[in-house]
Every structure is written in C-alpha cells, then in structure tokens.
Write a protein that holds these residues in place. Structure first.
Motif, mmCIF file in Angstrom:
data_model
loop_
_atom_site.group_PDB
_atom_site.id
_atom_site.type_symbol
_atom_site.label_atom_id
_atom_site.label_comp_id
_atom_site.label_asym_id
_atom_site.label_seq_id
_atom_site.Cartn_x
_atom_site.Cartn_y
_atom_site.Cartn_z
ATOM 1 N N LYS A 54 1.395 -19.190 -7.049
ATOM 2 C CA LYS A 54 0.539 -18.376 -6.186
ATOM 3 C C LYS A 54 1.246 -17.891 -4.932
ATOM 4 N N ARG A 55 2.253 -18.578 -4.473
ATOM 5 C CA ARG A 55 2.926 -18.189 -3.235
ATOM 6 C C ARG A 55 4.202 -17.386 -3.481
ATOM 7 N N SER A 56 4.496 -17.062 -4.682
ATOM 8 C CA SER A 56 5.737 -16.352 -4.952
ATOM 9 C C SER A 56 5.604 -14.875 -4.595
ATOM 10 N N VAL A 57 6.730 -14.181 -4.630
ATOM 11 C CA VAL A 57 6.749 -12.740 -4.397
ATOM 12 C C VAL A 57 7.169 -12.081 -5.706
ATOM 13 N N TYR A 58 6.369 -11.155 -6.173
ATOM 14 C CA TYR A 58 6.619 -10.483 -7.437
ATOM 15 C C TYR A 58 6.859 -8.998 -7.224
ATOM 16 N N VAL A 59 7.648 -8.433 -8.110
ATOM 17 C CA VAL A 59 7.797 -6.982 -8.197
ATOM 18 C C VAL A 59 7.162 -6.572 -9.514
ATOM 19 N N VAL A 60 6.256 -5.616 -9.440
ATOM 20 C CA VAL A 60 5.657 -5.041 -10.639
ATOM 21 C C VAL A 60 6.071 -3.577 -10.666
ATOM 22 N N ALA A 61 6.697 -3.182 -11.740
ATOM 23 C CA ALA A 61 7.179 -1.806 -11.862
ATOM 24 C C ALA A 61 6.189 -0.963 -12.650
ATOM 25 N N THR A 62 6.023 0.244 -12.205
ATOM 26 C CA THR A 62 5.248 1.219 -12.964
ATOM 27 C C THR A 62 5.882 2.591 -12.731
ATOM 28 N N TYR A 63 5.396 3.563 -13.451
ATOM 29 C CA TYR A 63 5.944 4.912 -13.328
ATOM 30 C C TYR A 63 5.623 5.500 -11.956
#
Length: 110
Positions: A54-63
């Motif tokens: 829950k405390r992590s940092v994520y990158v979500v890629a989209t167009y």
C-alpha cells in the motif's frame, strides 16, 4: 527530485516518452495494464512482506491522449478502450489499494 519528496502512490505515464523517462522502457503496448513498482522509493523488503504494498510508488503506463486522434477508426477505438481500462484499473487501486499485477522496475532517473 520531486517524486522522492512527494512519494505519490501512483504516477500515470501518458505515452512512451513519459514511460521511458520514468523507467527506461518505451513500449506502451507491452507495459500498460500493470503496475510497475519503483523500489528505490519504498524498499523492496516492504513489498515482499506485504504483496498489496500500500505504501509503494507505482508507475502505470497508458497511451498519450493524442494517440486517439491518429490512425484508423478501429485503431483509435482500440486505444480509447485500452485507456478506459487503464483508468478504471487506477480507479480501483485508488479506492481499494489492491494491485492486479506488479512488475519491479529499476527506475531510470534515480
């Protein structure tokens, strides 16, 4: 960098240039639809002890939104639907803090 100070839960990379700047990857089609975790901000041990991280940092890629303007009608519709799916996934993460699929990435800019 600002990301180290703010530590957002999620960063949405709109397009290949943004994805490359954050992760060193450039293929949106291969990297969309999953959460790319940046372990340099929240240490990897925390992820291994808590799969929802829950405390992590994520990158979500989209167009990139401009991608909807180019190509055939079928391609534009495909991209539009993919972006809709990506943002629904982000909305689910925001409300429930559950992650469907995580891939650990060595961040490019650290």
């Amino acid at each position: 960098l600002e990301v180290l100070v703010v530590k957002p839960g999620i960063i949405v990379a709109l397009g290949g240039v943004a994805l490359f700047a954050l992760t060193g990857r450039s293929a949106i089609a291969k990297n969309r639809g999953k959460f790319l975790m940046l372990p340099e901000i929240i240490p990897i041990e925390n992820y291994e002890n808590n799969p929802t991280a829950k405390r992590s940092v994520y990158v979500v890629a989209t167009y990139h939104p401009a991608a909807i303007c180019y190509g055939s009608k079928e391609n534009r519709l495909k991209i539009k639907n993919a972006m809709k799916d990506d943002f629904e996934m982000i909305h689910t993460w925001y409300n429930e803090r559950t992650v469907p699929e995580v891939e650990i990435v060595k961040a490019k800019f650290w």
